[in-house]
Design an enzyme around this catalytic site. Sequence first.
Site, PDB file in Angstrom:
ATOM      1  NE  ARG A  36      -5.312   7.517   0.338  1.00  0.00           N
ATOM      2  CZ  ARG A  36      -4.882   8.498   1.122  1.00  0.00           C
ATOM      3  NH1 ARG A  36      -4.292   9.549   0.596  1.00  0.00           N
ATOM      4  NH2 ARG A  36      -5.061   8.441   2.425  1.00  0.00           N
TER       5      ARG A  36
ATOM      6  CE1 TYR B  93      -3.204   3.031   0.918  1.00  0.00           C
ATOM      7  CE2 TYR B  93      -1.630   3.441   2.678  1.00  0.00           C
ATOM      8  CZ  TYR B  93      -2.700   3.849   1.911  1.00  0.00           C
ATOM      9  OH  TYR B  93      -3.253   5.087   2.119  1.00  0.00           O
TER      10      TYR B  93
ATOM     11  CB  SER C 103      -6.171  11.279   6.107  1.00  0.00           C
ATOM     12  OG  SER C 103      -4.789  11.147   5.906  1.00  0.00           O
ATOM     13  CB  ALA C 104     -10.736  11.924   5.113  1.00  0.00           C
ATOM     14  CB  CYS C 105      -9.700  17.037   7.634  1.00  0.00           C
ATOM     15  SG  CYS C 105     -10.076  15.968   9.031  1.00  0.00           S
TER      16      CYS C 105
ATOM     17  CG  HIS D  46       0.438  15.584   7.231  1.00  0.00           C
ATOM     18  ND1 HIS D  46      -0.588  15.008   7.948  1.00  0.00           N
ATOM     19  CD2 HIS D  46       0.241  15.207   5.946  1.00  0.00           C
ATOM     20  CE1 HIS D  46      -1.373  14.327   7.140  1.00  0.00           C
ATOM     21  NE2 HIS D  46      -0.897  14.436   5.917  1.00  0.00           N
TER      22      HIS D  46
ATOM     23  CE  LYS E 259       0.893  11.262   4.967  1.00  0.00           C
ATOM     24  NZ  LYS E 259       0.409  11.423   3.624  1.00  0.00           N
TER      25      LYS E 259
ATOM     26  CG  ASP F  24       0.258  14.529   1.933  1.00  0.00           C
ATOM     27  OD1 ASP F  24      -0.556  14.736   2.845  1.00  0.00           O
ATOM     28  OD2 ASP F  24       0.947  13.506   1.857  1.00  0.00           O
TER      29      ASP F  24
ATOM     30  NE  ARG G  20     -14.138  14.409   8.578  1.00  0.00           N
ATOM     31  CZ  ARG G  20     -14.958  14.620   7.550  1.00  0.00           C
ATOM     32  NH1 ARG G  20     -16.253  14.726   7.765  1.00  0.00           N
ATOM     33  NH2 ARG G  20     -14.494  14.724   6.330  1.00  0.00           N
TER      34      ARG G  20
ATOM     35  CE  LYS H  55      -3.081  17.162   4.501  1.00  0.00           C
ATOM     36  NZ  LYS H  55      -2.013  16.635   3.625  1.00  0.00           N
ATOM     37  CB  THR H  56      -6.734  16.983  -1.626  1.00  0.00           C
ATOM     38  OG1 THR H  56      -5.766  16.102  -1.052  1.00  0.00           O
ATOM     39  CG2 THR H  56      -6.542  17.019  -3.118  1.00  0.00           C
TER      40      THR H  56
END
Length: 844
Positions: free
Chosen positions: A379, A211, A262-264, A240, A220, A287, A410, A266-267
């Site tokens: 992804r 992964y 992640s998943a807040c 980050h 990371k 990122d 979040r 950012k992108t």
Amino acid sequence: MGYVVRNKKLNSWVRDVASLCKPDAIHWCDGSKPEYDGLMAQMIASGVGVPLKKRPDCFLFRSDASDVARTEDRTYIGTASKEEAGPTNNWIDPEELKQTMTGLYDGSMRGRTMYVIPFSMGPIGSPIAKIGVEITDSPYVVCNMHIMTRVGTRVVESLGADGDFIPCLHSIGAPLAKGQKDSSWPCAPMEKKYISHFPEENLIWSFGSGYGGNALLGKKCLALRIASAMARREGWMAEHMLIMRLTSPRGKQYHVAAAFPSACGKTNLAMLVPTIPGWKCETIGEDICWMKIGPDGRLRAINPETGFFGVAPGTSYQSNAMAMDTLKKNVIFTNCALTDDGDVWWEGLNGAPPTHLIDWKGRDWSPNSKEPAAHPNARFTAPAAQCPAICSDWEKPEGVPIDIFIFGGRRSNLVPLVTEAFDWDHGVFLGATAASETTAAIIGKVGVLRRDPFAMMPFCGYNMADYFQHWLGMGDRLGGKAPRIFYVNWFRKSPQGKWLWPGFGENSRVLKWICERLEGSIGARKTPIGLLPNDGDLDTKGLTVQGEDVRELLKVDPGPWQPEIPDIEKFFGQFGSHLPGRLKEQFQLKTQDLKRRTLLVPEAPNTLVLFDIDGTLVDCGVAAGKCFSAAFQEVFGVACPIFAAEEVSGLTDAAIMTEVVRRLDIRCQDFERRRDLAFEIYARNLALELRHHQASEIPGASRAVQAARSIPGCVIGLLTGSTEATARIKLESAGLDFGQFACGAFSEDGELREILPPAARARFAQLFGQAPDVTVLIGDTPRDVQAALATGCEFIGVTTGPYGRASLERAGARVILENLDDTESLCTAIGTVRRQASAFRRLI
């Protein structure tokens, strides 16, 4: 191999790894298009990759069900001591860890090719960039690294014969016997997965996972866990964070670095399309952010990556149009669903779901299926250069100057839409206490609130408390050139569970307010947790958001914040003696402010009693003048003239600073910045000075404050020419609790003392929903009297300072006490002026 490698350390390391892992072949990667195409064709032929007919040069991969996200419980830090790794990392003794993994690596690449990937994190030759070399047995990893980093012969050339690099060893941990059929996603079982970091050696070993975050070791593993430790040693920052450029309608550029788990969003924020006219957003990175202090003393940032490794579910033209346009070609998709016409699909994509799909596990799927078609952590790996919003300076070797830091998470309740930190230390506290509801980006429960300081909890390669100290130290080095710090929360809901803020492009409205704060063109209201927008200052023109929703988004209710106090205390407690003292102080300040707002409120507040500090409550001797003069000289480069006491008594610090500059005929365009920096230095020096030469309480002061507070309807506050920071320092040095004063006004509110009473009354109104019926000032100088009379306040004079009764009477004082020892006389005086004020109001 198509090129010569002169680096002896690299050649030796490759030979050692080959001897241990025993691959059938070795391939030195050159980063070329033919290399990428050849490896992709090989994976398609073996059935691992699926070409997508609808998207040129795009491919879909499906991972094993055990290999879908970062495996935090299998991620390790190997340092000489457990204390160095800290309580938030999984620590294993490095020798023990290496022994275990060496056994796993032995023969792990049999039947496979060993790929050597030289890569640069950051533009080759940049003063901020670092070189790594990854060895892997996964062609999937090679192709992803082609997109995510700068791979190729130029990297090897820049290494030369003795250049340094970060060794990154990866194996999927699935050797093949002769004639054995390969798996569609080869990897080791969970108990044999190891993602290991040795920060003291700048070394990464990963085994058993294919992964992205566990296998693309430039990401990371190197960019954060190893780089954060290197940055601490070398005096820079590895974070980050996204990096973006905002341009106002006037053409002013602002560079933002922002940290979100992640998943807040950012992108989405990195590729924002502003909804407010005239504003423009450009992407520099989405990122990772590496920052060093440049020759000009400002913090300069690069994006060390060349690609985006984004979460697909939830990405759509509504949420992130720029990302969608980036994904039209040259993309690797992982764990998305496959449509019947050869495209990818995921939950949250525009339009209704197709009637039939092949899900991420390779099974038939329909809208009636119980499981999602795409994995929640599916992804995309896409080249940054093809993003329509990419900034022309995104590969600038020296980086871009950072003006603003934003933290976020979040949170469905409690945390306001946007908060500005009071100062750098408070901003570090906001980052250190950031919390978010967990997402699918890691294996574990979803929706659980956890502390994720700076969005670095899973990625800091050493003791997190020492990381906090590194942030504080960087702020000290940056001084007045440090970026301003803000905290945002796009995810707040109403008590009925409704989203209060539309998010996405509308977040530009919050960014506009942040930029206006930098320019000083807009104010803010002070709350116990930070500075928030004043009513009407957030641009909501054209939004359908209701006024009550905006008020709820920007509400700070001290009561519900109380459970945060023990939670933060518990979180900080795990760091023991490593926790910086300055963060402990920030925690105490926040706790005091929240408690006083909750507990120090009378049943029917109608009277505001404001105490002056110097000469009324506290005597600092010569300490304040000495420290003020030293700070002025440090910032402006000339000695501060000596003033007679009557010249400055009762003046605000801001007025004194302006007068000094006027007398010395100092001309500077950045006066406000210098003034604020001088006040910061003044406060810091005063705190140190008063540790050695404590301020003394004016006799009876603490009893007088308590007596005033005990009067029904009275709220006690401060009205002082000191800055808020120095006011706190003076009071606490003399043993008085700053937290007992519910509100007040300080030098920051205005140069003229006459500006302060209205500011204090406005804060009273913010706290209690209405202005005070009566405002009483208690002070010791003629200027205190004048400020009261000019603003409709009642005044009680005390002869505890440099002025006697006659001086105060000449200024207009009618009620004068000799001292504060006689609390009965004070309470009687407050009662008298309250009655007089009430009678006067009835007359008019």
